[in-house]
Design an enzyme around this catalytic site. Sequence first.
Site, PDB file in Angstrom:
ATOM      1  N   CYS A 319      -4.723  -4.027   7.665  1.00 15.96           N
ATOM      2  CA  CYS A 319      -4.419  -5.459   7.441  1.00 15.96           C
ATOM      3  C   CYS A 319      -2.986  -5.668   7.911  1.00 15.96           C
ATOM      4  O   CYS A 319      -2.063  -5.769   7.116  1.00 15.96           O
ATOM      5  CB  CYS A 319      -4.590  -5.826   5.975  1.00 15.96           C
ATOM      6  SG  CYS A 319      -6.243  -5.494   5.322  1.00 15.96           S
ATOM      7  N   GLY A 323       2.933  -7.713  10.910  1.00 14.09           N
ATOM      8  CA  GLY A 323       3.334  -6.663  11.836  1.00 14.09           C
ATOM      9  C   GLY A 323       4.574  -5.892  11.443  1.00 14.09           C
ATOM     10  O   GLY A 323       5.005  -5.005  12.192  1.00 14.09           O
ATOM     11  N   LYS A 325       5.120  -3.646   8.952  1.00 16.09           N
ATOM     12  CA  LYS A 325       4.835  -2.222   8.720  1.00 16.09           C
ATOM     13  C   LYS A 325       4.319  -1.564   9.991  1.00 16.09           C
ATOM     14  O   LYS A 325       4.608  -0.396  10.256  1.00 16.09           O
ATOM     15  CB  LYS A 325       3.828  -2.064   7.580  1.00 16.09           C
ATOM     16  CG  LYS A 325       4.337  -2.566   6.225  1.00 16.09           C
ATOM     17  CD  LYS A 325       3.300  -2.356   5.143  1.00 16.09           C
ATOM     18  CE  LYS A 325       3.746  -2.974   3.829  1.00 16.09           C
ATOM     19  NZ  LYS A 325       3.794  -4.465   3.909  1.00 16.09           N
ATOM     20  N   ASP A 343      -6.394  -7.316  12.317  1.00 13.58           N
ATOM     21  CA  ASP A 343      -6.394  -8.423  11.363  1.00 13.58           C
ATOM     22  C   ASP A 343      -7.532  -9.339  11.752  1.00 13.58           C
ATOM     23  O   ASP A 343      -7.920  -9.394  12.925  1.00 13.58           O
ATOM     24  CB  ASP A 343      -5.059  -9.172  11.383  1.00 13.58           C
ATOM     25  CG  ASP A 343      -4.859 -10.016  10.137  1.00 13.58           C
ATOM     26  OD1 ASP A 343      -4.194  -9.540   9.195  1.00 13.58           O
ATOM     27  OD2 ASP A 343      -5.377 -11.145  10.097  1.00 13.58           O
ATOM     28  N   ASP A 370     -12.188  -7.840  10.983  1.00 12.76           N
ATOM     29  CA  ASP A 370     -12.190  -7.945   9.525  1.00 12.76           C
ATOM     30  C   ASP A 370     -12.146  -6.534   8.957  1.00 12.76           C
ATOM     31  O   ASP A 370     -12.976  -5.688   9.307  1.00 12.76           O
ATOM     32  CB  ASP A 370     -13.455  -8.668   9.067  1.00 12.76           C
ATOM     33  CG  ASP A 370     -13.441  -8.989   7.573  1.00 12.76           C
ATOM     34  OD1 ASP A 370     -12.719  -8.308   6.816  1.00 12.76           O
ATOM     35  OD2 ASP A 370     -14.161  -9.911   7.159  1.00 12.76           O
ATOM     36  N   ASP A 473      -2.469  -1.943   3.511  1.00 15.05           N
ATOM     37  CA  ASP A 473      -1.611  -2.857   2.753  1.00 15.05           C
ATOM     38  C   ASP A 473      -2.489  -4.054   2.426  1.00 15.05           C
ATOM     39  O   ASP A 473      -2.558  -5.021   3.174  1.00 15.05           O
ATOM     40  CB  ASP A 473      -0.396  -3.260   3.590  1.00 15.05           C
ATOM     41  CG  ASP A 473       0.563  -4.148   2.812  1.00 15.05           C
ATOM     42  OD1 ASP A 473       0.946  -3.763   1.700  1.00 15.05           O
ATOM     43  OD2 ASP A 473       0.911  -5.223   3.319  1.00 15.05           O
ATOM     44  N   CYS A 524       1.634  -6.074  -2.952  1.00 17.25           N
ATOM     45  CA  CYS A 524       2.848  -6.756  -3.405  1.00 17.25           C
ATOM     46  C   CYS A 524       2.556  -7.525  -4.689  1.00 17.25           C
ATOM     47  O   CYS A 524       2.897  -8.698  -4.810  1.00 17.25           O
ATOM     48  CB  CYS A 524       3.409  -7.676  -2.331  1.00 17.25           C
ATOM     49  SG  CYS A 524       2.249  -8.942  -1.760  1.00 17.25           S
TER      50      CYS A 524
END
Length: 608
Positions: A319, A323, A325, A343, A370, A473, A524
């Site tokens: 995911c 960009g 990471k 993505d 996906d 992530d 997060c």
Amino acid sequence: MKGGVFLITLRRTFLTLNPHKPTAPFHLQMDPLERYCYNPTLRWNPQVEEYFVTAYGADHFHCISKALTRPSCYSCIRVNTLKSTSDDVIEKLLTILQERRRQNGSADGTNVCDNSDDLVKATLTPCGTVLPNASVQDCFVDKCQIPSLDYVVFVKGSGPHTIDYGHREDTPPKEVVVSRKCAEAVLRGAQVYVPGVLACSAHVEKKEVVAVSVAVEQPGATGGWGVGFTRGTVLQGSQTDPYYFERKGLYIGQGTTMLSRAGIFRVSEGVAVDMVNRVYKLPSFRDLLEGEIFLQNLPSIITAHALDPREGERILDMCAAPGGKTTAIAILMKDKGEVIAVDRSHNKVFEIQKLAAEMGLKCITTYKLDALRSVQRMSESDRKDTPQSGEQVESNEISDSSAAGIEEMSCTAIGGTQATVEQLRNGNHIRKAELRKNNRKLKNGPGRNNCLGGRVEKSKGFPPNSFDRVLLDAPCSALGLRPRLFAGEVTMESLRTHATYQRRMFDQAVQLVRPGGVIVYSTCTINPGENEALVRYALDTYKFLSLASQFPRVGGPGLVGCYQFSDGFKEEWLRHGEEDLVQRFDPSSSLDTIGFFIAKFSVGSKDV
């Protein structure tokens, strides 16, 4: 014990969700300093609050909730070591920021301190404490002192500041009310742009000084949440204003209008208010040193390190948008190897491409895909005939289900004339309705999801065991992002839905990584159901997975225990001995980061 906690949180939430309108005599007694300040309180759904109080304890969760309403006191910059060095970047930033200060003065909003005495070097030590370096009194930019992160640069900010809005008895200041999303951006250093303005005092002209406040969603009489403002509302400025009290403690600064009131609500873009005095002062890095630096949260940078990418490896970022990471991984590999970034959004994939090109990275390959369909699902014969990388589509792709439309637009774009679908189909009959539909698409343009142009490849997925390392992530509830001014829409149902979605993505990651490889999972959010509970699921479901140690270790330990839901479901978190193998970043800690979570898994033999 649990019942008592629930009653306390229910009472607290009832009082905040049902604010009583004080009587007129109380209005007159309100202290302007109490009203014209920044002191927000997050309102939580009572079940969600009870859940978090169980996980963290009442006092700790109160600190977390308070910290979430404020931005970090510093900006974190990742240096592109393939183009520059941290020393060179520090020198350039100091020159740029100090020049801004000379040009605009100390109240321009880009300056990070109130006066030169406050310009001290900020050093983030490995234990996570921001300390001043007394030997350097004219600098507010410095390298990170955490081992292996010396290419990370910190720029110190300041706040909260007390601002005099010019309130006088019976003469309130002229005011602009902005949306919550706009306010959260302003607290991070942005200006007030036209689309973010909801309401304004009457007779505001260009170049007038105004107070800027926030319209945070309030509970509605019939359920749900709303701001109560219609765009263009005229603020009365008195206590008879029905939303006067809702703005108490929600003033984020003072600025100068760049347009009149009429102009603000007539145009569709541009700066509406130039922020002069801010509650929190953080420098803006917009358009600064493009390709050399990237503004990124510290935990995100550490996530790339936890993956420990090696030169020559094949790595998947499941995911990848926007960009950050992905490019961090590529730089750690010295641009040698293959980083595949996927993505499901065309535009987001294109943004990753632009960022990689800006940073001069060649090892990044992007696909539209996906993450829930990351594993290739094809017959053996199709797999032999189809390239692994996927199929290529043009930027003016409109619909996966409308091949005729795609071909027609491609022909039109290349040849400059309107070819018929019948010609493109070699004489096959196409209904007129389909032709009219495709013509409308041509007339209206590519649509919201494909408006940026560029060339994006669409992948059908990847074979199992085809990557050395996988970073997931995961999309999450984002309850660790700061500053946050509203949390009322979060429910236990929504949190559990996120957790289910993430498990499905993790199942894909496990299939794609080879035995002996590594999976890093990050979010997060402060929600243990999306963090520790995912780790529990992974270890219990896949016996060949084990938690691996991470370097550098900056975050704190994970949560141990469980939570029993009212429907009987038991959510299990970490067990004793596992808590120090993950990293949990607490927004209320001295490290002053966003809320974040990182878990690293070693992949053993899948035959077990």
